[in-house]
Motif scaffolding. Sequence first.
Motif, PDB file in Angstrom:
ATOM      1  N   VAL A 130       0.841  -1.205   0.000  1.00 10.63           N
ATOM      2  CA  VAL A 130       0.000   0.000   0.000  1.00 10.63           C
ATOM      3  C   VAL A 130       0.874   1.252   0.000  1.00 10.63           C
ATOM      4  N   ILE A 131       1.994   1.228   0.742  1.00  9.64           N
ATOM      5  CA  ILE A 131       2.934   2.355   0.710  1.00  9.64           C
ATOM      6  C   ILE A 131       3.432   2.564  -0.720  1.00  9.64           C
ATOM      7  N   TRP A 132       3.843   1.471  -1.373  1.00 10.87           N
ATOM      8  CA  TRP A 132       4.340   1.581  -2.746  1.00 10.87           C
ATOM      9  C   TRP A 132       3.259   2.147  -3.664  1.00 10.87           C
ATOM     10  N   ARG A 133       2.029   1.733  -3.467  1.00  9.16           N
ATOM     11  CA  ARG A 133       0.932   2.219  -4.305  1.00  9.16           C
ATOM     12  C   ARG A 133       0.662   3.709  -4.080  1.00  9.16           C
ATOM     13  N   TRP A 134       0.787   4.190  -2.844  1.00  4.24           N
ATOM     14  CA  TRP A 134       0.639   5.634  -2.599  1.00  4.24           C
ATOM     15  C   TRP A 134       1.755   6.414  -3.307  1.00  4.24           C
ATOM     16  N   LEU A 135       2.970   5.882  -3.262  1.00  5.86           N
ATOM     17  CA  LEU A 135       4.083   6.528  -3.970  1.00  5.86           C
ATOM     18  C   LEU A 135       3.818   6.558  -5.469  1.00  5.86           C
ATOM     19  N   ASP A 136       3.279   5.471  -5.986  1.00 10.49           N
ATOM     20  CA  ASP A 136       2.959   5.392  -7.411  1.00 10.49           C
ATOM     21  C   ASP A 136       1.861   6.387  -7.779  1.00 10.49           C
ATOM     22  N   ALA A 137       0.857   6.507  -6.907  1.00  8.01           N
ATOM     23  CA  ALA A 137      -0.230   7.471  -7.149  1.00  8.01           C
ATOM     24  C   ALA A 137       0.298   8.902  -7.133  1.00  8.01           C
ATOM     25  N   PHE A 181      11.763   7.041   2.488  1.00  8.25           N
ATOM     26  CA  PHE A 181      13.029   6.676   1.857  1.00  8.25           C
ATOM     27  C   PHE A 181      14.083   6.342   2.906  1.00  8.25           C
ATOM     28  N   GLN A 182      14.210   7.183   3.902  1.00  9.42           N
ATOM     29  CA  GLN A 182      15.228   6.962   4.924  1.00  9.42           C
ATOM     30  C   GLN A 182      14.995   5.655   5.674  1.00  9.42           C
ATOM     31  N   ALA A 183      13.713   5.303   5.874  1.00  7.91           N
ATOM     32  CA  ALA A 183      13.388   4.066   6.587  1.00  7.91           C
ATOM     33  C   ALA A 183      13.614   2.833   5.715  1.00  7.91           C
ATOM     34  N   SER A 184      13.400   2.964   4.412  1.00  7.03           N
ATOM     35  CA  SER A 184      13.390   1.793   3.529  1.00  7.03           C
ATOM     36  C   SER A 184      14.694   1.551   2.780  1.00  7.03           C
ATOM     37  N   ARG A 185      15.627   2.478   2.827  1.00  6.36           N
ATOM     38  CA  ARG A 185      16.792   2.420   1.932  1.00  6.36           C
ATOM     39  C   ARG A 185      17.663   1.185   2.154  1.00  6.36           C
ATOM     40  N   ASP A 186      17.673   0.605   3.352  1.00  3.24           N
ATOM     41  CA  ASP A 186      18.557  -0.537   3.615  1.00  3.24           C
ATOM     42  C   ASP A 186      17.936  -1.877   3.219  1.00  3.24           C
ATOM     43  N   ASN A 187      16.647  -2.077   3.559  1.00  3.35           N
ATOM     44  CA  ASN A 187      16.046  -3.397   3.376  1.00  3.35           C
ATOM     45  C   ASN A 187      14.876  -3.454   2.395  1.00  3.35           C
ATOM     46  N   ARG A 188      14.414  -2.313   1.897  1.00  3.90           N
ATOM     47  CA  ARG A 188      13.249  -2.299   1.006  1.00  3.90           C
ATOM     48  C   ARG A 188      13.576  -1.482  -0.247  1.00  3.90           C
ATOM     49  N   LYS A 189      14.436  -2.045  -1.085  1.00  5.35           N
ATOM     50  CA  LYS A 189      14.976  -1.303  -2.225  1.00  5.35           C
ATOM     51  C   LYS A 189      13.890  -0.873  -3.201  1.00  5.35           C
ATOM     52  N   ARG A 190      12.883  -1.711  -3.383  1.00  2.00           N
ATOM     53  CA  ARG A 190      11.818  -1.365  -4.335  1.00  2.00           C
ATOM     54  C   ARG A 190      11.108  -0.080  -3.909  1.00  2.00           C
ATOM     55  N   ILE A 191      10.892   0.077  -2.611  1.00  2.00           N
ATOM     56  CA  ILE A 191      10.221   1.275  -2.100  1.00  2.00           C
ATOM     57  C   ILE A 191      11.155   2.474  -2.157  1.00  2.00           C
ATOM     58  N   SER A 192      12.404   2.314  -1.731  1.00  3.57           N
ATOM     59  CA  SER A 192      13.333   3.451  -1.733  1.00  3.57           C
ATOM     60  C   SER A 192      13.604   3.941  -3.152  1.00  3.57           C
ATOM     61  N   ASN A 193      13.702   3.014  -4.109  1.00  3.87           N
ATOM     62  CA  ASN A 193      13.883   3.419  -5.509  1.00  3.87           C
ATOM     63  C   ASN A 193      12.683   4.203  -6.021  1.00  3.87           C
ATOM     64  N   GLN A 194      11.489   3.774  -5.617  1.00  3.24           N
ATOM     65  CA  GLN A 194      10.286   4.488  -6.046  1.00  3.24           C
ATOM     66  C   GLN A 194      10.284   5.919  -5.499  1.00  3.24           C
ATOM     67  N   CYS A 195      10.824   6.098  -4.299  1.00  2.85           N
ATOM     68  CA  CYS A 195      10.933   7.450  -3.723  1.00  2.85           C
ATOM     69  C   CYS A 195      11.836   8.325  -4.603  1.00  2.85           C
ATOM     70  N   ILE A 196      12.961   7.774  -5.057  1.00  2.66           N
ATOM     71  CA  ILE A 196      13.875   8.530  -5.914  1.00  2.66           C
ATOM     72  C   ILE A 196      13.201   8.906  -7.220  1.00  2.66           C
ATOM     73  N   TYR A 197      12.476   7.958  -7.825  1.00  2.00           N
ATOM     74  CA  TYR A 197      11.758   8.262  -9.065  1.00  2.00           C
ATOM     75  C   TYR A 197      10.759   9.389  -8.844  1.00  2.00           C
ATOM     76  N   LEU A 198      10.104   9.354  -7.689  1.00  2.00           N
ATOM     77  CA  LEU A 198       9.113  10.387  -7.377  1.00  2.00           C
ATOM     78  C   LEU A 198       9.777  11.753  -7.225  1.00  2.00           C
ATOM     79  N   PHE A 199      10.951  11.795  -6.579  1.00  2.00           N
ATOM     80  CA  PHE A 199      11.660  13.070  -6.423  1.00  2.00           C
ATOM     81  C   PHE A 199      12.048  13.650  -7.782  1.00  2.00           C
ATOM     82  N   LYS A 200      12.489  12.758  -8.692  1.00  2.00           N
ATOM     83  CA  LYS A 200      12.830  13.229 -10.031  1.00  2.00           C
ATOM     84  C   LYS A 200      11.600  13.818 -10.704  1.00  2.00           C
ATOM     85  N   ARG A 201      10.468  13.144 -10.569  1.00  2.00           N
ATOM     86  CA  ARG A 201       9.226  13.645 -11.157  1.00  2.00           C
ATOM     87  C   ARG A 201       8.817  14.977 -10.533  1.00  2.00           C
TER      88      ARG A 201
END
Length: 323
Positions: A159-166, A192-212
């Motif tokens: 659900v977190i990933w889906r909110w980032l996607d939305a 991002f800070q919470a997920s960067r070590d163990n949840r790469k899919r979520i942390s990467n999505q945060c970076i994509y969102l920042f670029k957008r």
Amino acid sequence: MKKEKDGKLLIDLCECYISLSNDFSSECLSICVPCLLKVASNKERHEETQKEVEMALLALSNVRCCVVEQELYLGAIKEIIQYHQEHHNLTRLAYQSAWQFLINRLFTDKRLEDMIVNELHFGREASRELEELSKCVDWKREKAEEEEERGKERGEELVIWRWLDAMYDFLYSCRLWNEELAGVIGNVVSVFQASRDNRKRISNQCIYLFKRAAENVIMKIDVLLDEGVVDLILEEMKQSTLKDGIMFESLQFLKNISRKLKEKEVDKPEEEKRKAIKRKIFEKMEEEGCEELITSLYRVISFLNRKYWYCLSTNISDYFVGV
């Protein structure tokens, strides 16, 4: 009984059609969308009802990149979202799916902007949901744990990933700003800070969102600076190589920031504010040791932006690290 059975069959068919199809016909959508919204409008709190509502909204969230006439959905989806905001009757996945369906409509219908931003308060709701969901996840726990627990956590992470996607889709389509959107950026930084070590899919999505966000004409640079996005990107660049794609996204972020800083302001106070922001960003780059990195790579950004940038020689990764 036959009528009830036929009604259930129609709902099942609508969910299957929308979930499995990539090409929606207007005729089928005119049947499926009202049918599923009727199911999703059930306000009963029974567990079975909540699951039916969740399934209907989840199916609707898959309706992307196609025109759906407002009279088929607007009143119903608005009522579903507003009722949940007051009574909290939906599951987290159902609520996110309701928003996803509405955000998807922005691609083809810009008339929805004011309602989404100022009436239904997308920024406020996304910010709160991300904050509350993040508290439910044990970010330090490794993935390889007991299957039952892992399954439960994966649901919250999904659900977190889906909110980032939305939010990514929203920034792609929307050109209307209010201050609530700054809160979302701050919460994405926390995710991002919470997920960067163990949840790469979520942390990467945060970076994509920042670029957008940096690409979006409505996004203010001072928000990205004040919420810590610029610091985060500069820090990531020092740890990334071209191989994981984050270097590319980070360079695009900085390129977009640079473009925004070059725009001329007619208003003198705004121009002074822009110059102050520019100084702050350059100082941060110097502190992080990224000044030479950006200068060295500035000329290759356009090259990296081509379709085949993944096919670059592996030697260039060594160059990135060396710089």
